[in-house]
Design a protein around this motif. Structure first.
Motif, PDB file in Angstrom:
ATOM      1  N   HIS A 192      72.794  -6.936  62.322  1.00  0.00           N
ATOM      2  CA  HIS A 192      73.241  -6.913  60.930  1.00  0.00           C
ATOM      3  C   HIS A 192      72.451  -5.866  60.159  1.00  0.00           C
ATOM      4  O   HIS A 192      71.246  -5.714  60.345  1.00  0.00           O
ATOM      5  CB  HIS A 192      73.035  -8.298  60.306  1.00  0.00           C
ATOM      6  N   GLY A 193      73.123  -5.156  59.262  1.00  0.00           N
ATOM      7  CA  GLY A 193      72.455  -4.103  58.501  1.00  0.00           C
ATOM      8  C   GLY A 193      71.293  -4.585  57.663  1.00  0.00           C
ATOM      9  O   GLY A 193      70.321  -3.850  57.441  1.00  0.00           O
ATOM     10  N   SER A 194      71.355  -5.827  57.205  1.00  0.00           N
ATOM     11  CA  SER A 194      70.269  -6.377  56.370  1.00  0.00           C
ATOM     12  C   SER A 194      69.273  -7.198  57.174  1.00  0.00           C
ATOM     13  O   SER A 194      68.527  -8.000  56.611  1.00  0.00           O
ATOM     14  CB  SER A 194      70.866  -7.240  55.258  1.00  0.00           C
ATOM     15  N   SER A 195      69.234  -6.993  58.476  1.00  0.00           N
ATOM     16  CA  SER A 195      68.366  -7.777  59.358  1.00  0.00           C
ATOM     17  C   SER A 195      66.897  -7.697  58.937  1.00  0.00           C
ATOM     18  O   SER A 195      66.378  -6.623  58.630  1.00  0.00           O
ATOM     19  CB  SER A 195      68.482  -7.281  60.806  1.00  0.00           C
ATOM     20  N   ASN A 196      66.252  -8.879  58.956  1.00  0.00           N
ATOM     21  CA  ASN A 196      64.802  -8.901  58.781  1.00  0.00           C
ATOM     22  C   ASN A 196      64.150  -8.764  60.153  1.00  0.00           C
ATOM     23  O   ASN A 196      64.823  -8.576  61.163  1.00  0.00           O
ATOM     24  CB  ASN A 196      64.362 -10.185  58.063  1.00  0.00           C
ATOM     25  N   ALA A 197      62.825  -8.873  60.181  1.00  0.00           N
ATOM     26  CA  ALA A 197      62.115  -8.670  61.443  1.00  0.00           C
ATOM     27  C   ALA A 197      62.541  -9.682  62.508  1.00  0.00           C
ATOM     28  O   ALA A 197      62.722  -9.323  63.686  1.00  0.00           O
ATOM     29  CB  ALA A 197      60.610  -8.751  61.205  1.00  0.00           C
ATOM     30  N   HIS A 198      62.727 -10.930  62.119  1.00  0.00           N
ATOM     31  CA  HIS A 198      63.096 -11.959  63.090  1.00  0.00           C
ATOM     32  C   HIS A 198      64.488 -11.698  63.656  1.00  0.00           C
ATOM     33  O   HIS A 198      64.725 -11.904  64.849  1.00  0.00           O
ATOM     34  CB  HIS A 198      63.042 -13.342  62.451  1.00  0.00           C
ATOM     35  N   ALA A 199      65.412 -11.225  62.805  1.00  0.00           N
ATOM     36  CA  ALA A 199      66.759 -10.910  63.282  1.00  0.00           C
ATOM     37  C   ALA A 199      66.726  -9.763  64.287  1.00  0.00           C
ATOM     38  O   ALA A 199      67.454  -9.784  65.284  1.00  0.00           O
ATOM     39  CB  ALA A 199      67.663 -10.552  62.103  1.00  0.00           C
ATOM     40  N   ILE A 200      65.889  -8.780  64.043  1.00  0.00           N
ATOM     41  CA  ILE A 200      65.743  -7.668  64.991  1.00  0.00           C
ATOM     42  C   ILE A 200      65.177  -8.188  66.309  1.00  0.00           C
ATOM     43  O   ILE A 200      65.659  -7.826  67.401  1.00  0.00           O
ATOM     44  CB  ILE A 200      64.834  -6.573  64.414  1.00  0.00           C
ATOM     45  N   ALA A 201      64.173  -9.050  66.237  1.00  0.00           N
ATOM     46  CA  ALA A 201      63.598  -9.631  67.457  1.00  0.00           C
ATOM     47  C   ALA A 201      64.658 -10.388  68.246  1.00  0.00           C
ATOM     48  O   ALA A 201      64.730 -10.280  69.478  1.00  0.00           O
ATOM     49  CB  ALA A 201      62.429 -10.556  67.093  1.00  0.00           C
ATOM     50  N   CYS A 202      65.502 -11.154  67.546  1.00  0.00           N
ATOM     51  CA  CYS A 202      66.559 -11.919  68.224  1.00  0.00           C
ATOM     52  C   CYS A 202      67.606 -10.992  68.837  1.00  0.00           C
ATOM     53  O   CYS A 202      68.149 -11.289  69.912  1.00  0.00           O
ATOM     54  CB  CYS A 202      67.215 -12.884  67.243  1.00  0.00           C
ATOM     55  N   ALA A 203      67.908  -9.874  68.163  1.00  0.00           N
ATOM     56  CA  ALA A 203      68.875  -8.922  68.715  1.00  0.00           C
ATOM     57  C   ALA A 203      68.339  -8.284  69.991  1.00  0.00           C
ATOM     58  O   ALA A 203      69.076  -8.093  70.961  1.00  0.00           O
ATOM     59  CB  ALA A 203      69.193  -7.852  67.672  1.00  0.00           C
ATOM     60  N   ILE A 204      67.055  -7.964  69.996  1.00  0.00           N
ATOM     61  CA  ILE A 204      66.435  -7.397  71.207  1.00  0.00           C
ATOM     62  C   ILE A 204      66.440  -8.436  72.326  1.00  0.00           C
ATOM     63  O   ILE A 204      66.751  -8.119  73.479  1.00  0.00           O
ATOM     64  CB  ILE A 204      65.006  -6.911  70.903  1.00  0.00           C
ATOM     65  N   ARG A 205      66.100  -9.668  71.983  1.00  0.00           N
ATOM     66  CA  ARG A 205      66.127 -10.751  72.973  1.00  0.00           C
ATOM     67  C   ARG A 205      67.528 -10.914  73.554  1.00  0.00           C
ATOM     68  O   ARG A 205      67.700 -11.111  74.768  1.00  0.00           O
ATOM     69  CB  ARG A 205      65.685 -12.063  72.314  1.00  0.00           C
ATOM     70  N   GLN A 206      68.545 -10.809  72.696  1.00  0.00           N
ATOM     71  CA  GLN A 206      69.938 -10.925  73.131  1.00  0.00           C
ATOM     72  C   GLN A 206      70.298  -9.806  74.106  1.00  0.00           C
ATOM     73  O   GLN A 206      70.920 -10.046  75.149  1.00  0.00           O
ATOM     74  CB  GLN A 206      70.839 -10.868  71.901  1.00  0.00           C
ATOM     75  N   ALA A 207      69.887  -8.570  73.794  1.00  0.00           N
ATOM     76  CA  ALA A 207      70.175  -7.438  74.675  1.00  0.00           C
ATOM     77  C   ALA A 207      69.491  -7.618  76.028  1.00  0.00           C
ATOM     78  O   ALA A 207      70.086  -7.345  77.080  1.00  0.00           O
ATOM     79  CB  ALA A 207      69.725  -6.134  74.015  1.00  0.00           C
ATOM     80  N   ALA A 208      68.243  -8.077  76.006  1.00  0.00           N
ATOM     81  CA  ALA A 208      67.522  -8.295  77.259  1.00  0.00           C
ATOM     82  C   ALA A 208      68.193  -9.373  78.103  1.00  0.00           C
ATOM     83  O   ALA A 208      68.300  -9.242  79.330  1.00  0.00           O
ATOM     84  CB  ALA A 208      66.071  -8.679  76.959  1.00  0.00           C
ATOM     85  N   LEU A 209      68.675 -10.430  77.450  1.00  0.00           N
ATOM     86  CA  LEU A 209      69.356 -11.505  78.172  1.00  0.00           C
ATOM     87  C   LEU A 209      70.653 -10.999  78.793  1.00  0.00           C
ATOM     88  O   LEU A 209      70.988 -11.346  79.938  1.00  0.00           O
ATOM     89  CB  LEU A 209      69.647 -12.669  77.219  1.00  0.00           C
ATOM     90  N   MET A 210      71.392 -10.179  78.056  1.00  0.00           N
ATOM     91  CA  MET A 210      72.632  -9.618  78.586  1.00  0.00           C
ATOM     92  C   MET A 210      72.366  -8.801  79.840  1.00  0.00           C
ATOM     93  O   MET A 210      73.132  -8.864  80.804  1.00  0.00           O
ATOM     94  CB  MET A 210      73.300  -8.750  77.511  1.00  0.00           C
ATOM     95  N   LYS A 211      71.279  -8.046  79.832  1.00  0.00           N
ATOM     96  CA  LYS A 211      70.929  -7.262  81.016  1.00  0.00           C
ATOM     97  C   LYS A 211      70.505  -8.161  82.165  1.00  0.00           C
ATOM     98  O   LYS A 211      70.934  -7.974  83.322  1.00  0.00           O
ATOM     99  CB  LYS A 211      69.807  -6.276  80.667  1.00  0.00           C
ATOM    100  N   ARG A 212      69.675  -9.140  81.885  1.00  0.00           N
ATOM    101  CA  ARG A 212      69.188 -10.038  82.940  1.00  0.00           C
ATOM    102  C   ARG A 212      70.320 -10.829  83.584  1.00  0.00           C
ATOM    103  O   ARG A 212      70.275 -11.136  84.769  1.00  0.00           O
ATOM    104  CB  ARG A 212      68.141 -10.981  82.353  1.00  0.00           C
TER     105      ARG A 212
END
Length: 334
Positions: free
Chosen positions: A297-317
């Motif tokens: 999301h364009g207005s993402s805070n730090a936690h939202a960015i962390a969750c997006a990275i976690r989501q990308a890593a899970l998709m790869k795994r």
């Protein structure tokens, strides 16, 4: 170790929140490393105090930044030193396992299409956020990548959404529904009436039409629609959630009885807010391209960015791209 390329300059709160989000997820996931694409002189000061994870952070100097004011396709073609271009190419070349950005949605879509390319057989990639339904989450696909659709796009969205829900959420034989104004197959506009029989023939568990009031009622694990309708649904849900929480807070603070009741119910309200909070999910994956891409999301805070990275890593795994390739090939079989 999973390697994620993060567009550090993308989003309303960049680079402060993007860098903070990267640090947060690195502290939680020891089998992860991140490349921050952006302006190093702005990024470096934000890494002070992150010595414990600094060894798993690289900075990719990007001399150009794609903004929301840029024409997405032209920007991807011309601004070759921007994070959306360099990050996508690193994923394509196998130098990174996934790409995350809270920046221009159009540029992320264009980068996925023109730098990564589509999975063989996929006519249109689609954005597929996870949204709450009171029980868990459902996948809404598409939510804005394709505002004008042909009927044959929608069953492909269903195939990709079902693969995503099965692979990442662990739901066996996910239910796939089609957004419509009525439950009957003959209802709707020309697009959904033409798409309905194609959905019936597709290789997934099609449960029929889903009316607007039932979208959040746990009647389908994957809710399919064109990108115009999906974007309206997504933003309407965000708006309603924010409005309801605001009304409840206002009424709780209106008198002494409300304040006492609010104090007692505060833990429950916190749980409800967390359930409705998009930052807990991360972002919308771009499904159908040859690589892992998550649009935060364009207005993402730090936690939202962390969750997006976690989501990308899970998709790869979980091997999501391979799963989609396999399911799309099934759909194409005569």
């Amino acid at each position: 170790m999973i390697h994620i390329y993060l567009d550090a300059m993308g989003g309303d709160n960049a680079p402060r929140c993007t860098v903070a989000g990267a640090i947060e997820i690195l502290r939680a996931d020891k089998d992860l490393k991140i490349t921050l694409g952006g302006v190093s002189k702005e990024i470096e000061p934000l890494l002070n105090g992150a010595d414990d994870v600094r060894g798993r952070i690289a900075i990719d100097e990007c001399t150009e930044i794609i903004t929301n004011h840029d024409a997405p396709v032209m920007a991807i073609r011309q601004k070759k030193d921007a994070a959306q271009v360099k990050g996508m190419l690193m994923v394509k070349n196998g130098e990174a396992d996934g790409f995350v950005s809270a920046g221009s949605t159009g540029a992320t879509l264009a980068g996925g299409m023109f730098r990564l390319g589509r999975i063989d057989g996929v006519e249109r990639p689609a954005l597929a956020p996870l949204l709450p339904n009171g029980k868990d989450f459902f996948c809404l696909i598409d939510c804005g990548a394709n505002v004008d659709c042909l009927p044959q796009y929608l069953p492909q969205f269903g195939v990709m959404g079902a693969a995503y829900i099965h692979c990442v959420r662990g739901i066996e034989n996910p239910r796939v529904g089609l957004v419509n104004i009525g439950a009957e197959s003959e209802k709707g506009n020309a697009l959904v009436k033409a798409a309905y029989p194609l959905m019936e023939q597709a290789p997934f568990n099609f449960v029929g039409n889903v009316e607007g009031r039932d979208i959040t009622g746990d009647v389908a694990d994957v809710v399919v629609c064109d990108g115009f309708s999906g974007n309206l649904i997504l933003k309407f849900m965000e708006g309603v959630a924010g409005t309801l929480l605001g009304i409840i807070k206002k009424e709780m603070m209106a008198d002494t009885r409300g304040k006492i009741g609010g104090l007692i119910a505060k833990p429950a309200f916190r749980r409800v807010k967390k359930t409705m909070d998009y930052t807990e999910v991360g972002g919308a994956p771009l499904l159908g391209v040859k690589g892992v891409v998550v649009k935060a999301h364009g207005s993402s805070n730090a936690h939202a960015i962390a969750c997006a990275i976690r989501q990308a890593a899970l998709m790869k795994r979980k091997g999501l791209v391979d799963e989609i390739e396999k399911e799309i090939s099934k759909q194409l079989q005569p």
